[in-house]
Every structure is written in C-alpha cells, then in structure tokens.
Motif scaffolding. Structure first.
Motif, PDB file in Angstrom:
ATOM      1  N   THR A  34     -25.787 -41.929 105.323  1.00 55.46           N
ATOM      2  CA  THR A  34     -24.674 -40.701 104.863  1.00 55.46           C
ATOM      3  C   THR A  34     -24.260 -40.471 106.341  1.00 55.46           C
ATOM      4  O   THR A  34     -24.703 -40.755 107.565  1.00 55.46           O
ATOM      5  N   PRO A  35     -23.359 -39.552 106.095  1.00 54.56           N
ATOM      6  CA  PRO A  35     -23.139 -38.796 107.832  1.00 54.56           C
ATOM      7  C   PRO A  35     -23.904 -38.177 108.331  1.00 54.56           C
ATOM      8  O   PRO A  35     -23.877 -37.909 109.518  1.00 54.56           O
ATOM      9  N   LYS A  36     -25.179 -37.659 107.642  1.00 51.05           N
ATOM     10  CA  LYS A  36     -26.209 -37.056 108.399  1.00 51.05           C
ATOM     11  C   LYS A  36     -27.090 -37.984 109.012  1.00 51.05           C
ATOM     12  O   LYS A  36     -27.990 -37.670 109.651  1.00 51.05           O
ATOM     13  N   THR A  37     -27.310 -39.196 108.694  1.00 48.49           N
ATOM     14  CA  THR A  37     -28.179 -40.373 109.097  1.00 48.49           C
ATOM     15  C   THR A  37     -28.050 -40.401 110.601  1.00 48.49           C
ATOM     16  O   THR A  37     -26.854 -40.520 111.109  1.00 48.49           O
ATOM     17  N   SER A  38     -29.022 -40.434 111.210  1.00 48.03           N
ATOM     18  CA  SER A  38     -28.889 -40.751 112.905  1.00 48.03           C
ATOM     19  C   SER A  38     -29.423 -41.771 113.148  1.00 48.03           C
ATOM     20  O   SER A  38     -29.803 -42.881 112.326  1.00 48.03           O
ATOM     21  N   ILE A  39     -28.943 -42.789 114.361  1.00 47.69           N
ATOM     22  CA  ILE A  39     -29.247 -43.897 114.677  1.00 47.69           C
ATOM     23  C   ILE A  39     -30.748 -44.232 114.690  1.00 47.69           C
ATOM     24  O   ILE A  39     -31.600 -45.179 114.300  1.00 47.69           O
ATOM     25  N   LYS A  40     -31.682 -43.140 115.179  1.00 47.17           N
ATOM     26  CA  LYS A  40     -33.043 -43.252 115.084  1.00 47.17           C
ATOM     27  C   LYS A  40     -33.557 -43.301 113.567  1.00 47.17           C
ATOM     28  O   LYS A  40     -34.608 -44.163 113.438  1.00 47.17           O
ATOM     29  N   ASP A  41     -32.914 -42.951 112.640  1.00 49.63           N
ATOM     30  CA  ASP A  41     -33.434 -43.241 111.278  1.00 49.63           C
ATOM     31  C   ASP A  41     -33.162 -44.339 110.839  1.00 49.63           C
ATOM     32  O   ASP A  41     -33.591 -44.883 109.809  1.00 49.63           O
ATOM     33  N   LEU A  42     -32.533 -45.196 111.279  1.00 50.99           N
ATOM     34  CA  LEU A  42     -32.171 -46.662 110.910  1.00 50.99           C
ATOM     35  C   LEU A  42     -33.570 -47.509 110.785  1.00 50.99           C
ATOM     36  O   LEU A  42     -33.525 -48.443 110.021  1.00 50.99           O
ATOM     37  N   LYS A  43     -34.288 -47.306 111.636  1.00 50.44           N
ATOM     38  CA  LYS A  43     -35.768 -47.956 112.002  1.00 50.44           C
ATOM     39  C   LYS A  43     -36.379 -47.779 110.356  1.00 50.44           C
ATOM     40  O   LYS A  43     -37.033 -48.730 109.883  1.00 50.44           O
ATOM     41  N   GLN A  44     -36.343 -46.414 110.071  1.00 51.59           N
ATOM     42  CA  GLN A  44     -37.159 -46.478 108.859  1.00 51.59           C
ATOM     43  C   GLN A  44     -36.306 -46.839 107.524  1.00 51.59           C
ATOM     44  O   GLN A  44     -36.829 -47.317 106.847  1.00 51.59           O
ATOM     45  N   ILE A  45     -35.159 -46.567 107.579  1.00 47.55           N
ATOM     46  CA  ILE A  45     -34.432 -47.062 106.334  1.00 47.55           C
ATOM     47  C   ILE A  45     -34.448 -48.643 106.137  1.00 47.55           C
ATOM     48  O   ILE A  45     -34.341 -49.093 105.309  1.00 47.55           O
ATOM     49  N   PHE A  46     -34.111 -49.155 107.325  1.00 48.71           N
ATOM     50  CA  PHE A  46     -34.327 -50.589 107.361  1.00 48.71           C
ATOM     51  C   PHE A  46     -35.599 -51.260 107.726  1.00 48.71           C
ATOM     52  O   PHE A  46     -35.477 -52.419 108.578  1.00 48.71           O
ATOM     53  N   LYS A  47     -36.585 -50.661 107.404  1.00 40.86           N
ATOM     54  CA  LYS A  47     -37.911 -51.167 107.882  1.00 40.86           C
ATOM     55  C   LYS A  47     -38.303 -52.418 107.548  1.00 40.86           C
ATOM     56  O   LYS A  47     -38.994 -53.244 108.205  1.00 40.86           O
TER      57      LYS A  47
END
Length: 186
Positions: free
Chosen positions: A36-49
């Motif tokens: 979403t627009p609130k997702t940060s780049i550092k969140d990608l590791k958790q979302i696409f673990k």
C-alpha cells in the motif's frame, strides 16, 4: 453437535485462507497484494519473507550510473518467477514508501479480472482510459480509477516503432496485448 461446530470451523478457516490467498494477488487503487502507499521499503522483507528480493540501487548522487534514476527492488518467487518490481519514492532510504509497482506476474489482477494477459478490449471494457500518450516505441494508457499506466507496444498497433505518431483509442486493436502494467502510489 460437536461435528457441526468442527464443520463450521473448518469451513470458516478454509474461507479465510482462500480470501487471504487471493488478497496476495489483488490489485486495487493504492494496493498491489499486501503493498500500500504506507508500506516502506524495509517492510518488503517481512511481506515477501518466502520470496527473494533483489535490490538494484541507483547509488544516488554518489554513484556513477547516470542512466538509472531510481532504486528498484525486484521480487522473485523462490522458483525464480519475477513477480513485481518496486520503486521507492526516496532513493537509498529503507524508510521510504513506495512510488510505483510494476506487475510481472499474471496472477495479480483487479476485481474485474484485469491482469498482464488482458487485451485492449478487456482493458477498455472495465476501465476508464483517461489519456493516451505516445512514445517512440509504445502507447501509454492512463487509468485514473486504478492510478495505473499500461503500455502497449506500437507493433501491436500496426505502427512503426520510433515514430512519434499520436495514438487514439480507435486505433488500438481489440486484441492488442499490454507490454507493461504499473500501479502508482502517489
């Protein structure tokens, strides 16, 4: 009675799991899967673990790659299939939110079924095309209700590449396929 409770629980759990699975590939305005627009780049590791993330960094003003303006984070499934390319708003900043997401997997789709394999007829039927811009090699469709751009190669239109000819909706054949599909988060 106990069997009925277990049956209801099992059905509820399977519905929850199937809805959750389909959400992974859902496209809406301001949403691509869990991004979403609130997702940060550092969140990608958790979302696409369970997937692979390949950073392709621009090196910003410090680097010597003048041809790459933006950082890119390429998301691949474990089997090697390219799912998405995520571009952050701010370069070299893991706390930056997302600027755009380019779709590379046809499992990502809108509620109306629009996905990477959709033809122009399908795009035009379910979406309001607000503007068409020509480049040397493609026509770019702007779809405001998704905040998306879709590129169609000029060869699909029967036009010569590297021509600057203006393209209208009437010139695009119904069976023309998309070249790229990008959702913008700005």
């Amino acid at each position: 009675m106990k069997k009925n409770v277990l049956l209801v629980f099992a059905i509820s759990l399977s519905l929850f799991m199937s809805c959750n699975g389909s959400e992974k590939f859902e496209i809406k305005k301001g949403k691509v899967g869990h991004l979403t627009p609130k997702t940060s780049i550092k969140d990608l590791k958790q979302i696409f673990k369970n997937d692979s993330i390949v950073p392709n960094l621009s090196e910003g003003a410090l680097g010597d790659n003048y041809f790459q303006d933006d950082d890119e984070y390429l998301i691949y499934e474990k089997g090697g299939k390219h799912l998405l390319t995520v571009v952050p708003k701010e370069q070299l900043d893991s706390t930056s939110t997302i600027k755009s997401v380019q779709i590379f997997d046809d499992r990502y789709k809108t509620e109306s079924g629009l996905n990477l394999t959709s033809t122009f007829a399908e795009i035009n039927l379910h979406n309001n095309i607000n503007k068409i811009e020509s480049t040397f090699s493609s026509a770019t469709l702007f779809i405001d209700d998704l905040n998306a751009t879709i590129s169609i190669d000029k060869e699909e239109l029967g036009l010569k590449a590297f021509s600057n000819q203006k393209v209208t909706k009437d010139q695009i054949p119904d069976l023309a396929k998309m070249k790229s599909f990008t959702i913008w988060f700005n």
